[in-house]
Design a protein around this motif. Sequence first.
Motif, mmCIF file in Angstrom:
data_model
loop_
_atom_site.group_PDB
_atom_site.id
_atom_site.type_symbol
_atom_site.label_atom_id
_atom_site.label_comp_id
_atom_site.label_asym_id
_atom_site.label_seq_id
_atom_site.Cartn_x
_atom_site.Cartn_y
_atom_site.Cartn_z
ATOM 1 N N PHE A 103 -9.319 -11.284 -1.132
ATOM 2 C CA PHE A 103 -8.829 -10.815 -2.248
ATOM 3 C C PHE A 103 -8.523 -12.120 -3.484
ATOM 4 O O PHE A 103 -8.042 -11.798 -4.466
ATOM 5 N N ILE A 115 -8.289 -3.088 4.576
ATOM 6 C CA ILE A 115 -8.078 -1.890 3.666
ATOM 7 C C ILE A 115 -8.410 -0.634 4.603
ATOM 8 O O ILE A 115 -9.370 -0.759 5.318
ATOM 9 N N VAL A 128 -1.753 3.684 -3.444
ATOM 10 C CA VAL A 128 -2.123 2.759 -2.356
ATOM 11 C C VAL A 128 -0.742 2.281 -1.815
ATOM 12 O O VAL A 128 0.370 2.451 -2.504
ATOM 13 N N VAL A 130 0.690 -0.995 0.322
ATOM 14 C CA VAL A 130 0.252 -2.372 0.923
ATOM 15 C C VAL A 130 1.683 -2.683 1.515
ATOM 16 O O VAL A 130 2.644 -2.691 1.494
ATOM 17 N N ALA A 160 -3.476 -0.825 2.826
ATOM 18 C CA ALA A 160 -3.711 -2.132 2.606
ATOM 19 C C ALA A 160 -2.753 -3.000 3.578
ATOM 20 O O ALA A 160 -1.502 -2.864 3.273
ATOM 21 N N LEU A 186 -6.331 -5.337 -5.934
ATOM 22 C CA LEU A 186 -6.428 -3.888 -5.898
ATOM 23 C C LEU A 186 -6.622 -3.216 -7.188
ATOM 24 O O LEU A 186 -7.476 -2.420 -7.536
ATOM 25 N N TYR A 193 -12.599 1.068 -4.851
ATOM 26 C CA TYR A 193 -11.853 1.848 -3.462
ATOM 27 C C TYR A 193 -11.245 3.151 -3.529
ATOM 28 O O TYR A 193 -10.595 3.514 -3.117
#
Length: 366
Positions: A103, A115, A128, A130, A160, A186, A193
């Motif tokens: 990343f 991920i 998302v 994280v 993630a 991201l 994604y």
Amino acid sequence: MSINHLLFGCILVASSCVASAQETRLRPRVTFSQVLRREDANKDGKVTKEEFKASPKLFERFDRDGDGVLTKTDFAEAVAPQNRRRIGQNVPEDMTVLRDVVFGKGGGRELTMHIVMPKEKATAPAPVYVWIHGGGWLGGKKDGGIGQTVPLVRRGFVGATIEYRLTGEAAFPAQIEDCKCAIRYLRAHAETYNIDADRIAVGGSSAGGHLAALLGTSGGVKELEGSGGWPDQSSTVQAVVDLYGPTDFKAFVTTEGFESHNRAGSPESKLLGGGEVITNVDGIKRVNPITYVDESDPPFLIIHGTKDRTVPVNQSEAIHKALQAAKVSSKLHVIEGAGHGGPQFSDPEIRAMQVDFLTKTFGIDE
């Protein structure tokens, strides 16, 4: 017998289990209680990385959830042959893990994340979650975070779990720079994604909780962005789950029973670059998520145990109070009798609290 010999015995048992089905049913030759008697210097019922006398790599191998503390659960999973798992083998069949996705860069090297995605692609871009691992900013790995994201992926999120430079490699602000880079990545790859760049939540425990909170309050603070990549993207997040993360180091190291954290060589000292913590006034201010609190911050869920012997509960109380003063939505849940992590944080009610907070924040229906 020394702890090195005891732990070496465990490894021999685990290795021999590969050769024989009968041997896979054997118990480890050393119990967690034996390790505790030898390693638990402050007699608080767990073993920190600083107390552990064997190699740091062996500690990380045992520390299954990456929170920088060995508990009975960690030890059993690490040394019991029947429980040994490779990364991703416990991922549900309805999910897939993209492992070690690069990343960005930190300190001239590549940084990676895992991920976690549903196998069946969502019809609309997903929020998302994280996860940021703990470990006193000096240990821990991203791998344990896969399981932290699974309940959210089941509710329509993409998960993630990220790495960041530890203090053995670089002092602050390297850690938050890497976390911000992950968020920017991201956003830059939202279409790849199938994620919603406007709905990014972060969570973490202990040191990871600190970094999650700092992500939540320091959006737009240029001096913490770093140069890891994707500079055209924002590192702001829209929700924070902070599990027993440190905040105000001055209050931390002057709390009765926690004075040892002020010493040069403590995890907090290493984060600040060395020396006694209390003398580094500028560093204390810079690492403190409370420093950056304002009315634009996202909603927070903060959870801490009353019997935490690693990070005092006043750390969570302080940021909760600051967020409320700034009119930011913040919920503080204190678990009576809970320590620094442990089984109380795996209670279904506590797990559900985190999932409910995030789904409601992002308007996800049942």
